[in-house]
Design an enzyme around this catalytic site. Sequence first.
Site, PDB file in Angstrom:
ATOM      1  N   THR A  86     -37.525 -51.304  -0.240  1.00 14.04           N
ATOM      2  CA  THR A  86     -36.599 -50.315  -0.779  1.00 14.04           C
ATOM      3  C   THR A  86     -35.423 -50.061   0.149  1.00 14.04           C
ATOM      4  OG1 THR A  86     -36.392 -47.948  -1.265  1.00 14.04           O
ATOM      5  CG2 THR A  86     -38.118 -48.558   0.241  1.00 14.04           C
TER       6      THR A  86
ATOM      7  N   TYR B 269     -41.744 -42.126   2.228  1.00 13.91           N
ATOM      8  CA  TYR B 269     -41.704 -43.287   1.329  1.00 13.91           C
ATOM      9  C   TYR B 269     -41.047 -44.478   2.026  1.00 13.91           C
ATOM     10  CZ  TYR B 269     -39.920 -46.292  -2.397  1.00 13.91           C
ATOM     11  OH  TYR B 269     -39.598 -47.379  -3.170  1.00 13.91           O
TER      12      TYR B 269
END
Length: 334
Positions: free
Chosen positions: A117, A142
């Site tokens: 990501t 995350y």
Amino acid sequence: MSILVTGGAGYIGSHMVWELLDAGHEVVVLDRLSTGFQWALAPGAKFYRGDIGDRHVLDEIILTHRISAIIHFAGSVIVPESVSDPLSYYDNNTAKSRTLIAAAVEGGVKHFVFSSTAAVYGTHEDMKPVRETARLKPESPYGTSKLMTEMMLKDAAVAHDFNYTVLRYFNVAGADPSLRTGQSTRGATHLIKVACEAALGKRPGIDVFGVDYPTLDGTCIRDYIHVSDLAAVHLLALERMQSGGKSIVANCGYGHGFSVLEVLNRVKSITGNDFPVRFAPRRSGDAVSVVADSTIAHSEFNWIPKYDDLSLILKTALSWEEQLSSREVDLSVS
Ligand code: UDP
């Protein structure tokens, strides 16, 4: 030889399964159906309901299906949730990925594609498109949980006969243009999904998280990539590794961003629905501007995007959202 897709019943994974089947590959999916749906699976894929942290099921799949490559999507993906529940992110995205990588190495799987990501970068003050060589400074658990898996892959590939491609996704949106699958997540939090739900009257409106950022209209900027373009990058990355390409990290985005308000206004103009928009405080963990420099994906994979058009992304997302209404009964059960 088959390809194992973890999280293949989820949003991006289900598009990937279609992409692989369309290209003539045999596909095995491992998904525990915590957020995905069995009905989202292409009928041609073999399905195991299970957890990527379960070494027993991993070994069985790798051996039985002579798995030659793994594309690893399974994981948790919501930035604010990772802030409030970091340890479950380190479990799902990091610890369980370690189990999967170990099973791959010990089971003789040679190629691994990992869903990473843009959150690994955090905010870059100059707000220019970010390159893979940029400083890595995740601003949420995350992002950190994904970055730690990138590091494990790097070290494993040095020690073992195994190569990998890390794909750092920017903001994935839209649906398969033939509407074979799309984003079906319950309780969605991602901007485009929430905006489509608001436009179709499934929500009373939408909150804009922060209107005081240093951008033209004060809202955050993201690089939205169509999910089918993203699936195509994975296939190209896999083919590159199969023909001897070395391990690599590549950004996946279009190289230009849109603000939250630009996205909402575009949804309004496409649908003709002026749904309520409320200005709300900033959301923790949000970076101001996240836009990709995807030169590596273009040059190494010969990737040519097909859907680099915000309106097209939104139209496919809206069409899927409409179709989803007819499945509402299915959505209440896994
Ligand atoms: N956003 C928003 N309202 C929403 C959902 C998202 O204002 O209901 C904003 C969010 O604060 C961020 C951008 O939209 O600036 C993209 O957020 P999203 O959750 O879609 O993806 P992320 O970039 O966090 O992965």
